[in-house]
Design an enzyme around this catalytic site. Structure first.
Site, PDB file in Angstrom:
ATOM      1  N   CYS A  82       0.617  -1.524  -0.151  1.00 13.05           N
ATOM      2  CA  CYS A  82       0.151   0.320   0.611  1.00 13.05           C
ATOM      3  C   CYS A  82       0.464   1.284  -0.348  1.00 13.05           C
ATOM      4  CB  CYS A  82      -1.075  -0.450   1.296  1.00 13.05           C
ATOM      5  SG  CYS A  82      -2.214  -1.617   1.301  1.00 13.05           S
ATOM      6  N   CYS A 211     -14.846  -0.309   5.854  1.00 13.60           N
ATOM      7  CA  CYS A 211     -13.498  -1.053   5.474  1.00 13.60           C
ATOM      8  C   CYS A 211     -13.546   0.380   4.114  1.00 13.60           C
ATOM      9  CB  CYS A 211     -14.065  -1.679   4.654  1.00 13.60           C
ATOM     10  SG  CYS A 211     -14.326  -3.257   5.939  1.00 13.60           S
ATOM     11  N   HIS A 341      -9.077   3.138  -2.221  1.00 15.63           N
ATOM     12  CA  HIS A 341      -8.224   3.083  -2.631  1.00 15.63           C
ATOM     13  C   HIS A 341      -7.360   1.811  -3.672  1.00 15.63           C
ATOM     14  CE1 HIS A 341      -4.335   1.791  -0.447  1.00 15.63           C
ATOM     15  NE2 HIS A 341      -4.931   1.131   0.232  1.00 15.63           N
TER      16      HIS A 341
END
Lengths: 396, 474
Positions: A82, A211, A341
Site C-alpha cells: 500500500c 472498510c 484505495h
C-alpha cells in the site's frame, strides 16, 4: 547524513477521479493523471528525464508506463504494497536529490475493478504478499488482519464493542463528509453513525463502513530540484522528509507486541519528524492524509503518529480534533474510506490532496493557513508492516 | 505377552440429528444423531487426533503405525505416512495403510500383534478412521457417522492381553463401492443378515471357542461390529448373548463410523472393564476376526481419564444444509474472492516439519521460540538477530491463549464465518492462524487453545493439511 529536506520540490500533480471506472483501462488512468500533471507543471512529456511507475497488481515492469509514450528514458516499476505510490515518489525524488536528473515523474496506478472480485485481488488475499510457497498461510481477508487491532484495542481500553463501534463510526462519518466535498472521490455521500453501526459485519468488529473503497485510479507527481522549482511555478511544494519503515514480522511472531499500536508507524513517523525538523506534529502539521484502510487503523494512527497521546485518541475523536474545522484536519479529501484505495495510486493521491491544500486550492475542503502536510501509508498489516511517512511544505 | 497398551479416540464435535435429515427429505427418522467430521476434517485428520490421543495415553514410542480405512483421501499415496509425520514419529517407523474393507481395523490389529510377537516391532499404533457417505435420502445417510480410534499393540504395560484370535474370510457382497462410487452401495438387508453377517460372525465365534476351549459365559463383555443398531440387536438375539454382556454400539450418538466403529466400542468397553475381565472382540467385513482379550491390572491407571464417554454427546448440532455443504452434496455459490494460488510441492516439502508436526525453532542465544505463519523456518532470530543458532521447537503439543481475534465474513470457507486469531503459546512463540470448532459466542480474548491438524484446502488434487487452533478440551 543530511536527509532529503528542501532538496526536491513537487511542481506538478494529477489525479484521476477514483471509483469504479469500468470504461477506463490502466492506460486511460495513467494518461488522464499524467497529462493533468504535465499541464499543472507547464511541461511536455519530452521534458521528463526519468520515471517510476508504482503498481501492486496492475502491471509488471516499467512497460506498464508505455501508454505515455515516453521516448527511451530510464523507467522502473516499484512495488511496496500500500506504500507503492509513495515509493514511486520517493524514488523519483531521490534521483533528483542525487543530481542524476532534474525532472522526474512518479506514477501510481491500480485497476482493481478488473478482477471481477468485490475484495482486493492478489497473490494472497491477506494483504500479505509474502504468502510463501508452502500454501499454509492463513487465508483471512484484509479487513480481518486489521480487525485484530480493534478487538485488542477495545479489550485493553475496556471499551464495550458497541461503544467501540460507535467511536470508529465517527471516523467513517468524518471521511464521508470530506469526500462529499470532493468531486474526485469514489464516494460522495454523507453517512450517519447509525448507518455505520448497523451495516453488515465484514470482519468482526469491523463492518462495511469501517472498510475503505475498492477502486480504480491513478495519481502522478512531477518533481524537480528545489532550486529550479520556481522556474516551473510560483507555488511549488517542497519535500521535507521521506521515511519508510519496514517490519520483519516481529509483531506476528513475538508475544510482546500489543496489537494496539503499529511499531512501524511510530518509528517511521518519528524519523520523518526528525528529518523535517518537526517537534510537535499536532501543532505544526496543517493537515494529514493517513492510511484509513480500516477505521480502527486511522484511530491507531492518531496515536502512533503523535497526533493524540497514547490511549487517548478517543477524546480527540469525540472533540472533533481531526475534522475539517478541527485542530488537525485528517483525510481532508475523504481518505481511503471515501476517496477509494487503488493500492498503487493511494500514496500519490494523498500527496495530491496535501499539494492542493498547501497551494490553497482545496476548495470547500481548504484548511486555514497551511504550511506543512503529511502523507502516511501502511502496507501489510498489524504484525508486520511497511510504513511510509512523507512530509511536505509550501516554504523552503 | 502381547496386547493392547493404549487406546485413543477422536470424535468430531459436530452432530447431525437424524430427525433433521428426515425433515429435509420428508422421510422417517431412525432417531438419535450421527457424528459428522467438520468441514476441515477428513479420515487423515481424525486419524492424527486419535493417534495422538493414543500415544499420549500410552506414553510409549511407536515404531509402527497403520491406518485402517475405506475412505483414504488419496487413491495413490499413503495416508499412514501423513498420520505418522503429523504424530511426529521417527522415520524408521513402519507405516502401512490397510484399505478397502470394514474389517481392516482388526486385520491391522492382527498384523500388529504378529509383528510384536515376532519381535519385528515393539509398539504399533493401529489407527482406524472413516468418513463414509450414504447417498442422500437413503438409509445409510442416517446410519453412517464419522470418527477415528487408535490402539497401541505392545508387550509392556498391557491393559488388555490378547489371549487368542481366530479369523475367517468370506467373499460376500453386502456393502461396496467401486472406484466411481461416492456413496456406499448395499445389498438387501435380510439377505445380508441371513446369508452373510450372522452366519459369518457365528462361524468365527464358534471357531474361536473351539480353538481355545471357551464358552460365551467366560466373557464379561462382547464387543462386535454390526452395520447398524438393528443388525447389532439381531445378532444379540440370534446368538443368545446375555444383554449385560453386550457392549452398546454407540450408533445412537455417533452412527456407524466404519472402520473406527469396533475400536470405538472397544474403547467404551475398556473404559469400564475391571482387571481379570475377558472381552470377546469381533471385527467384521469380508470375513470375521475374533479376539480374546484379558484385562490386566494396568487398566485401573488407564481409566483415570475418560476415553470416549466424554466425547459421545458432541458439542454442536449442525443443519442438513451445513452437512450438504461440507460434504459437497450440493454446489454452493463460490466466493467472490479470487482463488488462492496453487501451492508449490517443493515449497511444501521444504517446510515439511512445520506443516506436519508444527515445528518452529528456538534461538539458542536468546531462547525465543518462534514460528512463521507462512512456514518459513527462521535463519535469523526475530528477537536477537543471531544467525543460524536454532534448535527445532515443536508447537503442536503446546497450549496457547487467544491474544486477539476476528470473525471473518469474507474469507472463503465451507463453514462461514471464519474465525482467525493471534495466538500466544505457553512457553513463548506467537502464531496468526485459523481457529476451528469454535462456538462463536464464546470466542474471547484470553480463551485457552490447543492445536489440531486440519485440512486447509483441496486444490489441483492436493489435500493441503496444516494446523489450526481450537478451544482447549480441558
Amino acid at each position: 547524513m543530511d536527509g532529503i529536506k528542501d532538496k526536491v520540490a513537487i511542481v506538478g500533480m494529477g489525479c484521476t477521479k477514483f471509483g469504479e471506472r469500468w470504461d477506463k483501462g490502466v492506460e486511460d488512468l495513467i494518461v488522464e493523471a499524467a497529462y493533468e500533471a504535465f499541464k499543472d507543471a507547464g511541461i511536455e512529456p519530452k521534458d521528463i528525464q526519468a520515471a517510476w511507475i508504482g503498481t501492486v497488481f496492475s502491471g509488471l515492469s516499467a512497460i506498464t508506463l508505455s501508454p505515455l509514450q515516453l521516448q527511451y528514458i530510464p523507467i522502473t516499476r516499484v512495488e511496496n504494497m500500500c506504500a507503492t505510490g509513495s515509493e514511486a515518489l520517493r524514488a523519483a525524488s531521490y534521483a533528483v536529490a542525487a543530481g542524476v536528473c532534474d525532472v522526474a515523474l512518479a506514477v501510481g496506478v491500480e485497476k482493481l475493478k478488473d478482477s471481477g472480485a468485490t475484495g482486493v485481488k492478489g497473490p494472497s488475499i491477506v494483504g500479505d504478499n509474502q504468502d510463501g510457497s508452502s500454501g499454509i498461510g492463513p487465508s483471512y481477508s484484509a479487513p480481518a488482519s486489521f480487525a485484530y487491532l480493534a478487538t485488542r484495542y477495545f479489550h485493553d481500553y475496556n471499551i464495550p464493542p458497541e461503544e467501540g463501534k460507535r467511536l470508529l463510526a465517527q471516523i467513517a462519518v468524518k471521511n464521508h463528509h470530506n469526500g462529499s466535498l470532493n468531486p474526485k472521490a469514489h464516494f460522495q455521500n454523507e453517512i450517519t453513525i447509525e448507518q455505520v453501526v448497523n451495516a453488515p459485519i465484514i470482519a468482526w468488529p469491523l463492518g462495511l463502513f469501517d472498510c475503505c473503497g475498492v477502486s480504480d485510479g491513478a495519481s502522478v507527481a512531477i518533481v524537480t530540484r528545489a532550486d529550479m522549482a520556481k522556474n516551473f511555478r510560483d507555488d511549488p511544494v517542497y519535500i521535507k522528509s521521506m521515511q519508510v519503515n519496514v517490519g520483519a514480522r516481529q509483531g506476528a511472531m513475538l508475544q510482546d507486541y500489543d496489537f494496539v499500536h503499529i511499531e512501524e508507524n511510530v518509528l517511521g513517523s518519528q524519523k520523518a519528524y526528525a528529518e523535517a525538523g518537526i517537534k510537535n506534529p499536532r501543532k505544526e502539521l496543517s493537515c494529514a492524509e493517513v492510511h484509513d484502510c480500516f477505521s480502527i487503523h486511522e484511530m491507531i494512527v492518531y496515536e502512533d503518529l503523535g497526533f493524540s497521546p497514547r490511549g487517548r485518541a478517543r477524546e480527540d475523536i469525540e472533540a472533533g480534533t481531526f475534522t475539517l474545522e478541527g485542530e488537525l484536519p485528517v483525510n481532508t479529501d475523504g481518505g481511503l474510506k471515501c476517496f477509494g484505495h487503488p493500492l498503487g495510486a493511494s500514496g500519490l493521491r494523498m500527496m495530491y490532496e496535501v499539494y492542493k491544500q498547501l497551494q490553497g486550492k482545496a476548495g470547500p475542503r481548504q484548511v486555514k493557513n497551511p504550511r506543512l502536510g503529511l502523507t502516511h501509508n501502511l502496507g501489510g498489516n498489524a504484525g508486520t508492516g511497511i510504513c511510509s511517512c512523507l512530509i511536505v511544505g509550501n516554504e523552503k | 505377552m502381547v496386547g493392547i497398551t493404549s487406546i485413543g479416540v477422536y470424535l468430531p464435535i459436530y452432530r447431525l440429528n437424524r430427525d433433521e435429515i428426515a425433515r429435509t427429505w420428508t422421510g422417517r427418522s431412525t432417531g438419535g444423531t450421527k457424528a459428522v467430521a467438520g468441514y476441515d476434517e477428513d479420515t487423515v485428520t481424525m486419524a492424527v487426533a486419535a493417534a495422538l490421543d493414543c500415544l499420549e495415553r500410552g506414553g510409549a514410542k511407536a515404531d509402527g503405525l497403520s491406518l485402517a480405512t475405506t475412505t483414504a483421501p488419496y487413491k495413490e499415496k499413503q495416508s499412514a505416512a501423513i498420520v505418522a509425520a503429523a504424530a511426529d514419529l521417527a522415520a524408521e517407523c513402519h507405516t502401512a495403510d490397510f484399505t478397502d474393507s470394514l474389517r481392516t481395523p482388526t486385520i491391522a490389529m492382527k498384523a500388529a500383534i504378529d509383528a510384536v510377537k515376532a519381535g519385528s516391532a515393539e509398539n504399533v499404533v493401529v489407527t482406524a478412521s472413516d468418513c463414509r457417505m450414504g447417498a442422500a435420502k437413503g438409509v445409510l445417510e442416517q446410519a453412517l457417522g464419522d470418527g477415528a480410534a487408535a490402539v497401541m499393540i505392545g508387550s509392556e504395560k498391557i491393559i488388555a492381553e490378547v489371549e487368542g484370535s481366530y479369523s475367517i474370510f468370506n467373499d460376500f457382497t453386502d456393502l461396496w463401492r467401486t472406484e466411481d462410487d461416492r456413496f456406499v452401495r448395499a445389498a438387501e438387508q435380510r439377505f445380508v443378515d441371513e446369508a452373510g453377517y450372522i452366519p459369518t460372525v457365528q462361524s468365527a465365534i464358534s471357531g474361536l471357542m473351539k480353538k481355545y476351549k471357551q464358552t460365551l459365559t467366560d466373557f464379561s463383555k462382547i464387543v462386535y461390529y454390526a452395520s447398524d443398531a438393528r443388525q447389532h440387536a439381531g445378532l444379540t438375539r440370534r446368538m443368545k448373548f446375555d444383554k449385560e454382556q453386550v457392549q452398546e454400539p454407540l450408533y445412537n450418538e455417533i452412527g456407524n463410523t466404519g472402520t473406527a466403529a469396533a475400536l470405538l466400542m472397544l474403547a467404551a468397553a475398556l473404559e469400564k472393564a475391571k482387571p481379570g475381565d475377558r472381552i470377546l472382540f469381533i471385527g467384521y467385513g469380508d470375513g470375521c476376526d475374533a479376539f480374546i482379550l484379558r484385562i490386566t491390572d494396568e487398566i485401573t491407571k488407564f481409566q483415570e481419564k475418560p476415553v470416549i464417554s466424554d466425547k459421545l454427546a458432541g458439542k454442536t448440532e449442525i443443519s442438513y444444509g451445513q452437512y450438504a455443504t461440507w460434504r459437497n452434496l450440493v454446489p454452493v455459490e463460490a466466493s467472490t474472492l479470487p482463488d488462492r494460488p496453487p501451492l508449490s510441492l517443493p515449497g511444501r516439502w521444504r517446510e515439511r516439519r512445520t506443516i506436519s508436526a508444527l515445528y518452529g525453532a528456538r534461538c539458542r542465544k536468546c531462547g525465543t521460540p518462534q514460528i512463521s505463519q507462512i512456514g518459513q523456518t527462521p535463519r535469523v532470530c526475530v528477537n536477537c538477530q543471531a544467525k543460524d543458532e536454532f534448535e527445532p521447537y515443536k508447537f503442536a503439543d503446546k497450549k496457547a491463549a487467544l491474544f486477539s481475534y476476528t470473525i471473518d465474513h469474507l474469507q472463503p470457507t465451507l463453514n462461514p464465518p471464519a474465525v482467525n486469531g493471534v495466538i500466544d503459546f505457553e512457553g513463548g512463540g506467537r502464531l496468526i492462524c485459523e481457529l476451528t470448532d469454535c462456538d462463536l459466542d464464546k470466542v474471547a480474548v484470553g480463551m485457552k487453545l490447543e492445536m489440531t491438524f486440519r485440512k486447509m484446502f483441496y486444490s489441483r488434487g492436493i489435500h493441503n493439511y496444516f494446523w489450526k487452533a481450537k478451544p482447549a478440551s480441558d
